[in-house]
Design a protein around this motif. Structure first.
Motif, mmCIF file in Angstrom:
data_model
loop_
_atom_site.group_PDB
_atom_site.id
_atom_site.type_symbol
_atom_site.label_atom_id
_atom_site.label_comp_id
_atom_site.label_asym_id
_atom_site.label_seq_id
_atom_site.Cartn_x
_atom_site.Cartn_y
_atom_site.Cartn_z
ATOM 1 N N GLN A 23 -24.978 44.137 95.211
ATOM 2 C CA GLN A 23 -24.559 45.453 94.744
ATOM 3 C C GLN A 23 -25.471 45.862 93.587
ATOM 4 O O GLN A 23 -26.176 45.025 93.033
ATOM 5 C CB GLN A 23 -23.096 45.454 94.325
ATOM 6 N N PRO A 24 -25.467 47.130 93.213
ATOM 7 C CA PRO A 24 -26.351 47.581 92.129
ATOM 8 C C PRO A 24 -26.068 46.844 90.821
ATOM 9 O O PRO A 24 -24.923 46.494 90.521
ATOM 10 C CB PRO A 24 -26.000 49.071 91.989
ATOM 11 N N GLU A 25 -27.115 46.626 90.064
ATOM 12 C CA GLU A 25 -26.965 45.966 88.767
ATOM 13 C C GLU A 25 -26.087 46.794 87.842
ATOM 14 O O GLU A 25 -26.108 48.015 87.881
ATOM 15 C CB GLU A 25 -28.336 45.780 88.106
ATOM 16 N N GLY A 26 -25.318 46.099 87.013
ATOM 17 C CA GLY A 26 -24.528 46.764 85.997
ATOM 18 C C GLY A 26 -23.131 47.156 86.426
ATOM 19 O O GLY A 26 -22.288 47.445 85.580
ATOM 20 N N LYS A 57 -12.067 44.289 93.900
ATOM 21 C CA LYS A 57 -11.291 44.350 92.666
ATOM 22 C C LYS A 57 -10.903 45.810 92.482
ATOM 23 O O LYS A 57 -11.758 46.686 92.454
ATOM 24 C CB LYS A 57 -12.117 43.845 91.490
ATOM 25 N N ARG A 58 -9.602 46.071 92.340
ATOM 26 C CA ARG A 58 -9.126 47.454 92.267
ATOM 27 C C ARG A 58 -9.813 48.274 91.184
ATOM 28 O O ARG A 58 -10.113 49.443 91.383
ATOM 29 C CB ARG A 58 -7.624 47.472 91.989
ATOM 30 N N THR A 59 -10.060 47.682 90.036
ATOM 31 C CA THR A 59 -10.644 48.436 88.923
ATOM 32 C C THR A 59 -12.130 48.703 89.094
ATOM 33 O O THR A 59 -12.658 49.630 88.496
ATOM 34 C CB THR A 59 -10.399 47.701 87.591
ATOM 35 N N VAL A 60 -12.817 47.886 89.886
ATOM 36 C CA VAL A 60 -14.241 48.097 90.157
ATOM 37 C C VAL A 60 -14.501 47.726 91.618
ATOM 38 O O VAL A 60 -15.004 46.653 91.915
ATOM 39 C CB VAL A 60 -15.140 47.247 89.227
ATOM 40 N N PRO A 61 -14.163 48.620 92.550
ATOM 41 C CA PRO A 61 -14.389 48.307 93.966
ATOM 42 C C PRO A 61 -15.877 48.272 94.307
ATOM 43 O O PRO A 61 -16.706 48.815 93.579
ATOM 44 C CB PRO A 61 -13.683 49.449 94.701
ATOM 45 N N PRO A 63 -19.239 49.278 95.459
ATOM 46 C CA PRO A 63 -19.759 50.651 95.537
ATOM 47 C C PRO A 63 -20.056 51.170 96.942
ATOM 48 O O PRO A 63 -19.764 52.329 97.242
ATOM 49 C CB PRO A 63 -21.041 50.592 94.710
ATOM 50 N N ALA A 64 -20.613 50.338 97.811
ATOM 51 C CA ALA A 64 -20.937 50.811 99.163
ATOM 52 C C ALA A 64 -19.664 51.173 99.930
ATOM 53 O O ALA A 64 -19.639 52.144 100.686
ATOM 54 C CB ALA A 64 -21.741 49.780 99.928
ATOM 55 N N LEU A 65 -18.602 50.406 99.737
ATOM 56 C CA LEU A 65 -17.346 50.737 100.403
ATOM 57 C C LEU A 65 -16.798 52.062 99.885
ATOM 58 O O LEU A 65 -16.287 52.877 100.651
ATOM 59 C CB LEU A 65 -16.308 49.627 100.185
ATOM 60 N N MET A 66 -16.912 52.292 98.600
ATOM 61 C CA MET A 66 -16.423 53.547 98.024
ATOM 62 C C MET A 66 -17.247 54.735 98.528
ATOM 63 O O MET A 66 -16.705 55.809 98.771
ATOM 64 C CB MET A 66 -16.450 53.484 96.497
ATOM 65 N N GLY A 67 -18.536 54.546 98.670
ATOM 66 C CA GLY A 67 -19.393 55.621 99.158
ATOM 67 C C GLY A 67 -19.025 56.064 100.567
ATOM 68 O O GLY A 67 -19.228 57.215 100.936
ATOM 69 N N PHE A 68 -18.473 55.123 101.334
ATOM 70 C CA PHE A 68 -18.055 55.453 102.695
ATOM 71 C C PHE A 68 -16.543 55.640 102.779
ATOM 72 O O PHE A 68 -15.927 55.465 103.823
ATOM 73 C CB PHE A 68 -18.540 54.380 103.674
ATOM 74 N N ASP A 69 -15.955 56.001 101.641
ATOM 75 C CA ASP A 69 -14.539 56.372 101.565
ATOM 76 C C ASP A 69 -13.589 55.313 102.104
ATOM 77 O O ASP A 69 -12.727 55.593 102.936
ATOM 78 C CB ASP A 69 -14.293 57.705 102.288
ATOM 79 N N CYS A 70 -13.733 54.091 101.608
ATOM 80 C CA CYS A 70 -12.796 53.058 102.049
ATOM 81 C C CYS A 70 -11.393 53.445 101.581
ATOM 82 O O CYS A 70 -11.231 54.113 100.564
ATOM 83 C CB CYS A 70 -13.199 51.688 101.518
ATOM 84 N N PRO A 71 -10.395 53.039 102.331
ATOM 85 C CA PRO A 71 -9.022 53.404 101.960
ATOM 86 C C PRO A 71 -8.615 52.773 100.628
ATOM 87 O O PRO A 71 -9.145 51.743 100.220
ATOM 88 C CB PRO A 71 -8.183 52.831 103.096
ATOM 89 N N ASP A 72 -7.654 53.381 99.996
ATOM 90 C CA ASP A 72 -7.074 52.866 98.759
ATOM 91 C C ASP A 72 -6.467 51.494 99.053
ATOM 92 O O ASP A 72 -5.741 51.322 100.038
ATOM 93 C CB ASP A 72 -6.003 53.850 98.290
ATOM 94 N N SER A 83 -15.425 61.448 106.946
ATOM 95 C CA SER A 83 -16.109 62.135 105.851
ATOM 96 C C SER A 83 -17.616 61.987 106.015
ATOM 97 O O SER A 83 -18.098 61.134 106.734
ATOM 98 C CB SER A 83 -15.672 61.567 104.505
ATOM 99 N N ASN A 84 -18.321 62.833 105.307
ATOM 100 C CA ASN A 84 -19.779 62.800 105.315
ATOM 101 C C ASN A 84 -20.230 63.405 103.994
ATOM 102 O O ASN A 84 -20.084 64.604 103.784
ATOM 103 C CB ASN A 84 -20.315 63.597 106.501
ATOM 104 N N THR A 85 -20.723 62.581 103.103
ATOM 105 C CA THR A 85 -21.143 63.067 101.799
ATOM 106 C C THR A 85 -22.586 62.642 101.540
ATOM 107 O O THR A 85 -23.071 61.680 102.134
ATOM 108 C CB THR A 85 -20.261 62.505 100.666
ATOM 109 N N PRO A 86 -23.274 63.308 100.625
ATOM 110 C CA PRO A 86 -24.632 62.900 100.265
ATOM 111 C C PRO A 86 -24.681 61.466 99.720
ATOM 112 O O PRO A 86 -25.691 60.788 99.858
ATOM 113 C CB PRO A 86 -25.034 63.904 99.186
ATOM 114 N N LEU A 87 -23.590 60.998 99.133
ATOM 115 C CA LEU A 87 -23.571 59.629 98.615
ATOM 116 C C LEU A 87 -23.745 58.605 99.727
ATOM 117 O O LEU A 87 -24.294 57.530 99.506
ATOM 118 C CB LEU A 87 -22.268 59.362 97.859
#
Length: 171
Positions: A23-26, A57-61, A63-72, A83-87
Motif C-alpha cells: 500500500q502507499p507509504e505513510g 482496520k476500520r480506522t484505516v482501511p 486504500p485500494a479497497l476504499m477506492g473501489f467502494d468496498c462495503p462498510d 460506481s466509477n470514479t477517477p480514484l
C-alpha cells in the motif's frame, strides 16, 4: 481480484490469516496504532491473495479497497453498489499490485500461441471482460497498442526501465 486473475497471479489459497499487500507509504503512520503494529508487505503467494484476505482496520482501511467502494465493514452488504470514479483509474495506475498484475498479464498474453496481434488483443479482452469485444473496441485497442509499441520502440531506455526488456521485445 479480477486484475490478479486475468494476470495469472491470483493465489487460489483458501483460509488462513489476513495478508498485507503493498500500500502507499505513510497510510499506516497514524500515531494511535502505529506504535502497536506495523504494516509489513506480504511476499510470495500471499502478496496476491483475494481482497477478502486483506487485513482490514476500520480506522484505516486498505486504500485500494476504499477506492473501489468496498462495503462498510460494520454492516452486512448483500449487494455491492456500482460506481466509477477517477480514484479507481488512479488506483489502477499507481498501485504496486496493479503494476505487478499488468506486467504479468503482458507476459501471459505474449506467451499465447497466437498468429497475430489481433488474435492476442481478442484473447486478452476475453480474459479481462469475459465477453467478445465489439468491432469499435478492438479497433481502439489495436490503435492504443500500435501507439504504445511505437513509443517504446522509439524510447528503449524507458521500455527497459518499465519492463526490464528491450522495447522491440515488449510486443
Amino acid at each position: 481480484d479480477i486484475a490478479l486473475a486475468a494476470s495469472g497471479l491470483l493465489s487460489r489459497k483458501m483460509g488462513g490469516p489476513s495478508v498485507m499487500p503493498p500500500q502507499p507509504e505513510g497510510v499506516w503512520e497514524v500515531p494511535q496504532f502505529s506504535q502497536h503494529m506495523s504494516w509489513v508487505d506480504a511476499t510470495g503467494e500471499d502478496r496476491f491473495r483475494r481482497g477478502l484476505y486483506t487485513f482490514f482496520k476500520r480506522t484505516v482501511p486498505y486504500p485500494a479497497l476504499m477506492g473501489f467502494d468496498c462495503p462498510d465493514s460494520n454492516t452486512t452488504c448483500v449487494q455491492r453498489r456500482v460506481s466509477n470514479t477517477p480514484l479507481q483509474a488512479l488506483t489502477t495506475l499507481n498501485n504496486e499490485v496493479f503494476f505487478d498484475a499488468a506486467k504479468a498479464f503482458s507476459a501471459r498474453i505474449r506467451a499465447l500461441p497466437a498468429k497475430d496481434v489481433d488474435e492476442r488483443l481478442f484473447r486478452a479482452f476475453r480474459m479481462c471482460v469475459a465477453r467478445v469485444p465489439h468491432v469499435g473496441e478492438t479497433a481502439r485497442l489495436k490503435s492504443l497498442f500500435e501507439k504504445t509499441l511505437a513509443f517504446y520502440q522509439a524510447h528503449p531506455a524507458e521500455a527497459k526501465a518499465l519492463t526490464g526488456e528491450k522495447g522491440e521485445d515488449a510486443a
